[in-house]
Scaffold this active site. Structure first.
Site, PDB file in Angstrom:
ATOM      1  N   ASP A  64      -4.001 -15.474  -6.239  1.00  0.00           N
ATOM      2  CA  ASP A  64      -2.645 -14.911  -6.268  1.00  0.00           C
ATOM      3  C   ASP A  64      -2.076 -14.601  -4.883  1.00  0.00           C
ATOM      4  O   ASP A  64      -0.873 -14.507  -4.713  1.00  0.00           O
ATOM      5  CB  ASP A  64      -2.623 -13.629  -7.128  1.00  0.00           C
ATOM      6  CG  ASP A  64      -3.678 -12.606  -6.686  1.00  0.00           C
ATOM      7  OD1 ASP A  64      -4.414 -12.880  -5.719  1.00  0.00           O
ATOM      8  OD2 ASP A  64      -3.773 -11.534  -7.314  1.00  0.00           O
ATOM      9  N   HIS A  65      -2.932 -14.452  -3.881  1.00  0.00           N
ATOM     10  CA  HIS A  65      -2.441 -14.071  -2.550  1.00  0.00           C
ATOM     11  C   HIS A  65      -2.132 -15.294  -1.691  1.00  0.00           C
ATOM     12  O   HIS A  65      -1.026 -15.467  -1.207  1.00  0.00           O
ATOM     13  CB  HIS A  65      -3.494 -13.230  -1.817  1.00  0.00           C
ATOM     14  CG  HIS A  65      -3.575 -11.802  -2.254  1.00  0.00           C
ATOM     15  ND1 HIS A  65      -3.908 -11.426  -3.526  1.00  0.00           N
ATOM     16  CD2 HIS A  65      -3.373 -10.646  -1.571  1.00  0.00           C
ATOM     17  CE1 HIS A  65      -3.903 -10.103  -3.608  1.00  0.00           C
ATOM     18  NE2 HIS A  65      -3.590  -9.608  -2.428  1.00  0.00           N
ATOM     19  N   ASP A 119      -9.579  -5.319  -3.884  1.00  0.00           N
ATOM     20  CA  ASP A 119      -8.170  -5.152  -3.571  1.00  0.00           C
ATOM     21  C   ASP A 119      -7.833  -3.687  -3.807  1.00  0.00           C
ATOM     22  O   ASP A 119      -8.226  -3.109  -4.823  1.00  0.00           O
ATOM     23  CB  ASP A 119      -7.300  -6.040  -4.467  1.00  0.00           C
ATOM     24  CG  ASP A 119      -5.884  -6.080  -3.942  1.00  0.00           C
ATOM     25  OD1 ASP A 119      -5.532  -7.045  -3.245  1.00  0.00           O
ATOM     26  OD2 ASP A 119      -5.127  -5.114  -4.199  1.00  0.00           O
ATOM     27  N   ARG A 379       4.055  -1.232  -0.238  1.00  0.00           N
ATOM     28  CA  ARG A 379       3.766  -0.944   1.172  1.00  0.00           C
ATOM     29  C   ARG A 379       4.930  -1.395   2.043  1.00  0.00           C
ATOM     30  O   ARG A 379       5.429  -2.509   1.857  1.00  0.00           O
ATOM     31  CB  ARG A 379       2.494  -1.672   1.622  1.00  0.00           C
ATOM     32  CG  ARG A 379       1.289  -1.071   0.972  1.00  0.00           C
ATOM     33  CD  ARG A 379      -0.025  -1.557   1.545  1.00  0.00           C
ATOM     34  NE  ARG A 379      -1.060  -0.735   0.937  1.00  0.00           N
ATOM     35  CZ  ARG A 379      -2.226  -1.185   0.492  1.00  0.00           C
ATOM     36  NH1 ARG A 379      -2.540  -2.471   0.620  1.00  0.00           N
ATOM     37  NH2 ARG A 379      -3.091  -0.367  -0.054  1.00  0.00           N
ATOM     38  N   SER A 535      -5.104  -1.439   2.856  1.00  0.00           N
ATOM     39  CA  SER A 535      -5.794  -2.417   2.013  1.00  0.00           C
ATOM     40  C   SER A 535      -7.311  -2.269   2.035  1.00  0.00           C
ATOM     41  O   SER A 535      -7.882  -1.513   2.823  1.00  0.00           O
ATOM     42  CB  SER A 535      -5.425  -3.826   2.465  1.00  0.00           C
ATOM     43  OG  SER A 535      -6.325  -4.260   3.455  1.00  0.00           O
ATOM     44  N   ARG A 537      -9.183  -4.931   2.663  1.00  0.00           N
ATOM     45  CA  ARG A 537      -9.692  -6.137   3.333  1.00  0.00           C
ATOM     46  C   ARG A 537     -10.859  -5.806   4.259  1.00  0.00           C
ATOM     47  O   ARG A 537     -10.717  -5.058   5.223  1.00  0.00           O
ATOM     48  CB  ARG A 537      -8.560  -6.866   4.075  1.00  0.00           C
ATOM     49  CG  ARG A 537      -7.892  -6.102   5.178  1.00  0.00           C
ATOM     50  CD  ARG A 537      -6.649  -6.820   5.682  1.00  0.00           C
ATOM     51  NE  ARG A 537      -5.570  -6.733   4.703  1.00  0.00           N
ATOM     52  CZ  ARG A 537      -4.275  -6.622   4.984  1.00  0.00           C
ATOM     53  NH1 ARG A 537      -3.863  -6.637   6.236  1.00  0.00           N
ATOM     54  NH2 ARG A 537      -3.375  -6.536   4.039  1.00  0.00           N
TER      55      ARG A 537
END
Ligand code: MIC
Ligand code: SF4
Length: 643
Positions: A64-65, A119, A379, A535, A537
């Site tokens: 999806d990203h 996520d 964000r 995030s 990440r």
């Protein structure tokens, strides 16, 4: 003494530790999710752990990203994830099926279960009463392999909702009000639970908007009760059997209580560049708008987009505005197409995007220079949109649609009678874009396909006895992971290539950082409060690791990033006396004598600044387990050593 909702779920899943605030607790994880931008790394780590098939009840990988395929990299990563999933027992949500959190809520989430996802917006699942937590990819890999997921037992915050939202006031305005009250660091170390009479007036997608953006509070997660509203939603998804009732005991004890009267809320906006910089839309009314983006995992449900379609029906987007809309899932998109609402959006002039994260992560639709962009996202950190001087405001879908028509900030309450949209009693269910894994006995027939962009996990080494390093960067408060490891269309394709992506580390703050850190060999980063917010990440830890960063010394950390640093074997330090922040400058030569022994003994860490002669004391608060992870040089080494 009774239990809160979260405490009940934790109690049922507790594998180790005591349920007292501040203790390290290990949880059994029922479900996991990954997305593609963090997924390649998570599955490389899963492979490195060496467990043949996932041990969770359900693990799902979403694409999806990284869906903008301007070169081979993203498509290669998708293929890698698809084949890993097929082999190792993971469900694969194909590109086009939608944003992980929206799809997981619709199709897989179950009240009372635990979910971790690579996520930070995984708490969306709290909207149906899951204990859903954002984590680093390596933590998700370990959980897929059957390992516990560790958190610090959080404090419990109760938000009592009373009253009912007034016409044109939206779930987004509820969470913006919570952010106004608590701030972007107010939720650190806490779980936010919603209760009170107002809860039953909110549908599941509305609840999910609120728990989704609880991530912006820094909270461990947010959760709603599972009640008749939850049951009706699951029934409409053809999943009534997944429903269980879940509520807090009447005598549950909370560390903090906040009261919000829904009837008193008004449309609000988070102004640049922080989600807690809140103003009522009425105060901004009349200011020109350049762009409006509707979608993201916060506000892209069927309900949201039907409201937008009703507002736009028969009208035209203002000439000065570019309106982009990304539905949250194939289910939403398809339903809008079949009932005609998509036609209303198109006719009004909306630019319809595929159902994916898109502009939320800077994958296209960057606004014009200094452009004012109203987004229904979560964000608005500086530069995240892809335009360094873009001015991003976070608003509800109603405010976004009204403003897109007006061409200026518009309080939707000026639109007249509210549009009445009911949640369907039956959603369009078609899981044809979720590919099932092969049976375990056939796994050897599946070949995992790796593109040339996929590089191995960076090398890690057990902790040295002492560290001599220079200060390679000094940054201020509220540094986000978007500063540390920027996203956007150009950098995201490098997510599975740590050496290449490291070249972009911290370049938003200081273009010279990667070269300087490499030249220094070993270095320390110094920062302020709430370092690493945003995030999940793990690249924000892996890139510094690759560049030789040994320790990060700050006033305070955000939860997921601190865990990611530990997982990468980087020592997380906090100033014992915050005024010592002024006693270190860029390029200073630092020595951490006997750091290993001090960590073993649980002592404070001494930092000698050889450049100015000052001695600084730092705290390194680690549990026995995280201590061992740091000593081993990260979670991957630790897991290998202990399995
Ligand atoms: C985000 O919203 O910042 C992201 C992109 O979804 C991240 C994950 C990532 O960086 O891949 C998150 O929220 O964890
Ligand atoms: Fe995707 Fe944005 Fe949600 Fe992150 S916040 S998962 S980028 S839609």
């Amino acid at each position: 003494m009774g239990y809160t909702i979260a405490q009940k779920i934790i109690k049922e899943h507790l594998l180790s530790g005591e349920m007292t605030v501040g203790s390290d607790i290990g949880l059994k994880i029922d479900q996991t999710l990954t997305q593609d931008a963090t997924g390649t790394m998570a599955y490389l780590e899963f492979e490195a752990i060496g467990v043949p098939r996932v041990k969770t009840e359900k693990s799902v990988a979403y694409i999806d990203h990284n869906t903008l395929q301007t070169g081979f990299e993203n498509a290669d990563d998708h293929r890698f994830i698809q084949t890993v999933c097929r082999k190792h027992g993971i469900y694969f949500s194909r590109p086009g099926n939608g944003i992980c959190h929206q799809v997981h809520l619709e199709r897989f989430g179950i009240p009372g279960k635990t979910l971790i996802g690579s996520d930070s917006h995984t708490p969306t699942g709290g909207g149906i009463g899951m204990l859903a937590i954002g984590a680093g990819g390596l933590d998700v890999a370990v959980a897929m392999g059957g390992g516990a997921y560790y958190i610090t037992m959080p404090k419990m915050v109760r938000i009592n909702l009373s009253g009912k939202l007034q016409p044109w006031v939206s779930a987004k305005d509820v969470i913006l009000e919570v952010l106004r009250i608590m701030s972007v660091k107010g939720g650190v170390g806490k779980i936010v639970e919603y209760g009170g009479e107002g809860v039953k007036t909110l549908t599941v997608p509305e609840r999910a908007t609120i728990t989704n953006m609880g991530a912006e509070l820094g909270a461990t997660t947010s959760v709603f009760p599972s009640d008749d509203v939850t049951k009706a939603f699951l029934k409409a998804q053809g999943r009534e059997n997944d429903w269980v009732e879940l509520s807090a005991d009447a005598d549950a004890v909370y560390d903090e209580i906040i009261n919000i009267n829904l009837s008193e809320l008004v449309p609000m906006a988070a102004c640049p560049h922080s989600p807690d910089n809140i103003k009522p839309v009425s105060e901004l009314a009349g200011q020109t708008v350049d762009q409006v983006c509707i979608g993201s995992c916060t506000n892209s449900s069927y309900l949201d987009l039907m409201r937008v379609a009703a507002i736009l029906r028969g009208k035209t987007v203002a000439e000065n505005v570019s309106l982009a809309i990304a539905p949250g899932s194939k289910q939403v998109y398809n339903m809008l197409a079949l009932n005609g609402a998509l036609g209303d959006l198109i006719a009004a002039g909306a630019r319809i995007l595929e159902c994916a994260c898109g502009p939320c992560i800077g994958m296209g639709q960057s606004p014009n220079s200094k452009g004012i962009s109203l987004r229904t996202f979560n964000r608005n950190f500086k530069g995240r949109s892809g335009t360094a001087d873009g001015q991003i405001y976070l608003v509800s879908p109603e405010t976004a649609a009204a403003s897109a028509l007006a061409g200026v900030f518009c309080d939707p309450r000026t639109l007249g009678d509210e549009v009445q949209i009911e949640l369907p009693t039956e959603f369009l269910v078609n899981d044809n874009m979720v590919a099932a894994p092969v049976p375990a006995e056939d796994m050897n027939s599946v070949e995992v396909l790796r593109g040339p962009n996929i590089k191995p996990y960076p090398a890690t080494y057990p902790l040295d006895d002492s560290i001599e390093a220079k200060c390679s960067l000094k940054v201020e408060d509220n540094i986000t992971t978007d500063h540390i490891m920027p996203a956007g269309a150009k950098i995201l394709p490098l997510r599975s290539n740590i050496p290449a992506i490291s070249e972009h580390c911290f370049t938003v703050c200081d273009k010279e950082f990667p070269a300087r850190a490499k030249a220094m060999g070993k270095s320390v980063i110094v920062g302020g409060e709430n370092y690493g917010q945003g995030s999940s990440r793990e690249h924000a830890a892996l890139a510094p690791l690759y560049l030789g960063v040994k320790a990060v010394l700050v006033k305070s950390f955000a939860r997921i990033h601190r865990a990611n640093l530990i997982n990468a074997g980087i020592i997380p330090l906090t100033f014992a006396d915050e005024s010592d922040y002024d006693n270190i400058s860029l390029n200073d030569e630092l020595v951490l004598p006997d750091v290993k022994q001090r960590i073993i003994n649980g002592e404070d860490i001494v930092i000698e600044n050889k450049t100015n002669g000052k001695t600084i004391v730092a705290k390194c608060e680690l549990s026995e387990r995280t201590k061992d992870i740091i000593l081993a040089g990260g979670l991957l080494n630790y897991t290998r050593e202990n399995s």
